[in-house]
Design a protein around this motif. Structure first.
Motif, short mmCIF file in Angstrom:
data_model
loop_
_atom_site.label_atom_id
_atom_site.label_comp_id
_atom_site.label_asym_id
_atom_site.label_seq_id
_atom_site.Cartn_x
_atom_site.Cartn_y
_atom_site.Cartn_z
N ARG A 121 -2.91 4.47 2.55
CA ARG A 121 -2.75 3.21 1.52
C ARG A 121 -2.26 2.12 2.15
O ARG A 121 -2.52 0.93 1.78
N LEU A 149 -17.15 -1.29 0.38
CA LEU A 149 -16.43 -1.87 -0.41
C LEU A 149 -17.71 -2.79 -1.48
O LEU A 149 -17.53 -2.49 -2.61
N MET A 168 -8.69 3.65 -3.12
CA MET A 168 -9.65 3.01 -2.29
C MET A 168 -9.53 3.15 -0.67
O MET A 168 -10.32 3.41 -0.10
N ALA A 169 -8.16 3.55 -0.47
CA ALA A 169 -7.77 4.13 0.98
C ALA A 169 -8.63 5.43 1.40
O ALA A 169 -9.28 5.55 2.35
N GLN A 201 -4.48 1.72 -5.04
CA GLN A 201 -4.48 1.41 -3.66
C GLN A 201 -5.06 2.73 -3.06
O GLN A 201 -5.72 2.63 -1.92
N TYR A 251 -5.41 -5.35 3.62
CA TYR A 251 -6.43 -5.92 3.11
C TYR A 251 -6.09 -6.74 2.10
O TYR A 251 -6.53 -7.97 1.89
N GLU A 252 -5.53 -6.10 0.89
CA GLU A 252 -5.26 -6.99 -0.23
C GLU A 252 -4.29 -8.01 -0.09
O GLU A 252 -4.24 -9.07 -0.77
N PRO A 273 -10.93 -6.09 7.06
CA PRO A 273 -11.51 -4.82 7.19
C PRO A 273 -12.72 -5.08 8.10
O PRO A 273 -13.26 -6.10 8.48
N ARG A 279 -10.62 -3.97 -7.52
CA ARG A 279 -9.95 -2.71 -7.56
C ARG A 279 -9.44 -2.52 -9.02
O ARG A 279 -9.75 -1.34 -9.93
N TYR A 329 -4.96 -0.05 3.67
CA TYR A 329 -5.52 -0.77 2.36
C TYR A 329 -4.74 -1.89 1.95
O TYR A 329 -5.30 -2.90 1.66
N LEU A 339 -12.22 4.68 1.94
CA LEU A 339 -12.22 4.04 3.15
C LEU A 339 -12.04 5.03 4.31
O LEU A 339 -12.35 4.82 5.52
#
Length: 113
Positions: A28, A49, A20-21, A17, A34-35, A41, A10, A31, A24
């Protein structure tokens, strides 16, 4: 490992974030989970991704570039440009593969001289 790899990819793309959210279709905060490794996910999100970052699902999950064949996996490739090259190569039409083989043979002959 997955969360850290996801974060590195990313940041490499200079995305937040929130970006990316939105990709998907999640919050946020979700997401962020996930990190930080709190949640994983589902398959569809992992595929999305991997496609977005132009890496294999195998790389995203394990850190190793997948071969997309049934005979195992490639050794880990550290250079992202080389990784993208091989990903593109696997998706190339057969006529382009034949052309690349001819070019590679020329390069090998030049190295021998």
């Amino acid at each position: 490992m997955f969360g850290e790899r996801l974060k590195q990819l990313r940041l490499h793309k200079k995305k937040t974030q929130q970006d990316m959210a939105a990709l998907l279709g999640i919050s946020r905060q979700a997401y962020g989970y996930y990190e930080n490794g709190s949640r994983q996910p589902d398959y569809n999100a992992i595929k999305l991704l991997a496609d977005y970052f132009e890496v294999s699902i195998d790389y995203l999950i394990t850190g190793k570039q997948g071969n997309k064949k049934e005979d195992g996996i490639w050794e880990e490739v550290l250079d992202p440009e080389i990784e993208l090259f091989f990903k593109d190569l696997l998706d190339a039409p057969e006529e382009k593969m034949a052309e690349l083989r001819r070019i590679w043979e020329i390069i090998k002959r030049l190295d021998r001289t």
